[in-house]
Design a protein around this motif. Structure first.
Motif, short mmCIF file in Angstrom:
data_model
loop_
_atom_site.label_atom_id
_atom_site.label_comp_id
_atom_site.label_asym_id
_atom_site.label_seq_id
_atom_site.Cartn_x
_atom_site.Cartn_y
_atom_site.Cartn_z
N ALA A 86 0.95 -1.35 -0.05
CA ALA A 86 0.08 -0.13 0.03
C ALA A 86 0.94 1.25 -0.05
O ALA A 86 0.33 2.42 -0.11
CB ALA A 86 -0.93 0.07 1.32
N ALA A 123 -2.60 -2.29 5.15
CA ALA A 123 -3.15 -2.63 3.93
C ALA A 123 -4.68 -2.53 4.29
O ALA A 123 -5.07 -2.35 5.33
CB ALA A 123 -2.82 -4.38 3.82
N PRO A 124 -5.45 -2.38 3.18
CA PRO A 124 -6.86 -2.08 3.49
C PRO A 124 -7.48 -3.43 3.91
O PRO A 124 -7.12 -4.54 3.40
CB PRO A 124 -7.43 -1.64 1.78
N SER A 172 -5.96 2.14 4.01
CA SER A 172 -5.21 1.16 4.70
C SER A 172 -5.53 1.33 6.21
O SER A 172 -5.54 2.28 6.65
CB SER A 172 -3.88 1.39 4.30
N GLN A 224 -2.51 -8.61 -2.44
CA GLN A 224 -3.49 -9.39 -2.09
C GLN A 224 -3.18 -10.35 -0.69
O GLN A 224 -3.77 -10.49 0.25
CB GLN A 224 -3.96 -10.22 -3.09
N GLN A 230 -3.30 -7.96 2.19
CA GLN A 230 -4.74 -7.81 2.67
C GLN A 230 -5.39 -8.96 3.34
O GLN A 230 -5.77 -8.69 4.06
CB GLN A 230 -5.46 -7.29 1.37
#
Lengths: 298, 265
Positions: free
Chosen positions: A67, A98-99, A106, B9, B12
């Motif tokens: 991010a 991170a989201p 994020s 990814q 996340q």
């Protein structure tokens, strides 16, 4: 010139530090604890600089975050570096930001989360290190992690991964010897000291700018947690001696974050590190000190 | 986002596993991270991170809200975890996290009988912010503007560390005595930092209103016109004269300077 030996300075010790006649060569503080615009924390930092050297050690940049780097965080770090002119600036080879699913902003994971050792991960980490170094206009040190998860698609050995970030970005490494031992223990290594020494030997000799020494908590049947709540362990002292022989008189920090002992105990640990350095390097460790340590202030 | 997206990814997925309320749901997210090892090894690793996150969240809230934390007692740790999940930190400086805590407490039906606790949390967040605010000196020389500039064109600037807090009667005393049973009447407080440490002063509603108008940038003329009979003044005596009021706010470390409206921050 001798090997610089420092200790981590945490909030419960501020008064003891101010009253102490014995001083380490430098203290290391967590950068984020000094992001305030004013007040007591910055006044303390001024007092520290008047008495000994200062290193800034970050725990929140998340250098490996896909991010990217939080611009606010970098701005605050920039201001702090400008004000305090530290000897060294460091953070970790980890990600933090991170989201969450379905979100675009994020969140911060409040921890040093592990990176996969892949080419893409390496590129992200190097990109972010360069963003930080460009903003600060000086090289930083990047610390190896104690990691509790590994990834099935790791393709680069960790020492090679760290050496490569140093080669690509010009950053130095902050080699945490306790983390090497913790990782070896959690990997089930029959000889954690030997495993950690092998790691040390796999790194180039000119890329390490600082050592961290610390203690860990080990409970039967559980993961070893790198909680910095104990004295430096015997295995870590053994790896330190080996690392001194390989890298020379690299500045060394005693790190203790939880269940803090009296300030004097930290200074005693620092003295033990100093004596070990003299024992390994001889009475004139200057000859072993790299002329230009990576990440040091010019 | 940097890179092709594969690492994004993975990261996340790991963060989602970190914040997932239920441990089993968290573990189910790990295959998306391509975490190595058998299920037991992965669960132990994830458990270490989730446990650390709980501890870090608790330490951060306890540092920012020491009295509220003590008053919550055994419920404090769970409160920290709930807040961490419902309003996750977005900054690596965890001192920035916690602004939503008072509202979160206010939304808990189990705490409806303790409105002082919510107000106490608001006061502590104000103290927390005040401690980190920019330093500022008192510019006494700026008072000379009273002689040369029309009061319509002047404003009072309060110091950056000043915060005004309003709550239920008695909340200031609850904070001061660290006791929900503390007796008291004060429903307003001024937080300021005359030197390095924040100080809390209980004030009456009229003082609070007057200072709030000053903080909004009301002109000195308007503030003078509104000078109330500050019957609940800090020093117990009514203060109706502008210079007397200025003297008080200077001595308390609330006043920064007088300044022309067009030059105010």
């Amino acid at each position: 010139m001798t090997v610089e030996i420092g200790v981590g300075l945490r909030h419960p010790h501020y008064r003891d530090f101010a009253a102490s006649e014995r001083m380490p060569d430098f203290v290391e503080v967590h950068s984020e604890n000094f992001f305030a615009s004013g007040g007591a924390s910055l006044a303390l930092l001024d007092a520290v600089r008047a008495r000994c050297g200062l290193s800034l050690h970050g725990v929140g940049l998340g250098l490996g975050s896909a991010a990217g780097i939080d611009p606010w965080h970098l701005e605050r770090l920039q201001a702090l570096v400008g004000r305090s002119q530290p000897l060294r600036i460091s953070d970790h080879a980890c990600f933090c930001r991170a989201p969450l699913p379905g979100k675009t902003v994020s969140v911060h994971g409040c921890d040093l989360l592990p990176l996969a050792f892949t080419d893409e991960s390496l590129a992200i980490l190097c990109h972010n290190i360069e963003v930080v170094q460009d903003a600060l206009r000086r090289p930083i040190l990047v610390e190896n992690l104690s990691a509790y998860l590994a990834f099935a698609d790791d393709v680069i050995a960790e020492p090679d991964f760290l050496a490569e970030i140093s080669r690509r970005t010009g950053c130095g490494l902050l080699l945490d010897l306790n983390n090497l031992v913790v990782n070896a223990l959690n990997a089930g290594s029959p000889d954690p000291v030997a495993a950690a020494c092998d790691f040390v030997d796999a790194l180039p000799v000119d890329c390490v700018g600082q050592f961290h020494l610390a203690g860990f908590t080990q409970r039967s049947g559980e993961l070893v947690i790198d909680d910095h709540s104990q004295p430096v362990s015997d295995p870590v002292w053994a790896v330190y001696a080996h690392a001194l022989r390989r890298f020379g008189g690299v500045p060394t920090l005693i790190e203790w974050d939880l269940d803090l002992p009296p300030w004097a105990v930290l200074l005693d640990q620092a003295q033990r590190a100093r004596e070990l350095a003299v024992q390994v390097l001889g009475s004139n460790p200057a000859q072993h000190v790299n002329a230009e340590l990576p990440g040091a202030k010019a | 986002m940097i890179g092709s997206g594969r690492e994004a990814q993975r990261q996340q997925a790991l963060v989602a596993a970190l914040f997932a309320p239920v441990r089993a749901d968290a573990a189910a997210l790990l295959p998306a991270c391509q975490a190595a090892g058998d299920a037991q090894i992965r669960a132990a690793g994830l458990g270490a991170y989730r446990g650390n996150a709980r501890a870090v969240a608790a330490r951060a809230l306890a540092a920012a809200f020491p009295v509220t934390w003590q008053l919550l007692g055994d419920a404090a740790d769970d409160a920290a975890v709930h807040l961490w999940r419902s309003t996750p930190p977005t900054s690596g400086d965890l001192a920035q996290w916690g602004a939503a805590f008072p509202d979160w407490l206010a939304a808990q039906s189990s705490l409806r009988e303790f409105p002082q606790l919510v107000a106490c949390a608001r006061l502590e967040w104000a103290v927390h912010q005040s401690e980190a605010a920019a330093d500022a000196l008192t510019d006494i020389d700026s008072l000379a503007l009273l002689e040369t500039v029309d009061a319509q064109q002047l404003v009072i600037e309060l110091r950056p560390a000043v915060r005004l807090v309003a709550g239920v009667p008695g909340f200031v005393e609850v904070w001061q005595q660290r006791d929900l049973r503390a007796d008291g009447q004060h429903a307003h407080a001024v937080v300021a930092r005359p030197a390095l440490i924040a100080e809390v002063t209980a004030v009456g509603a009229r003082w609070h209103t007057w200072l709030a108008a000053a903080a909004r940038g009301s002109s000195l003329a308007a503030l003078t016109a509104d000078l109330p009979p500050l019957l609940e003044a800090i020093d117990t005596e009514p203060e109706t004269d502008l210079l007397s009021v200025l003297s008080i706010i200077i001595s308390k470390g609330w006043f920064s300077r007088l300044v022309r409206i067009e030059e105010s921050r």
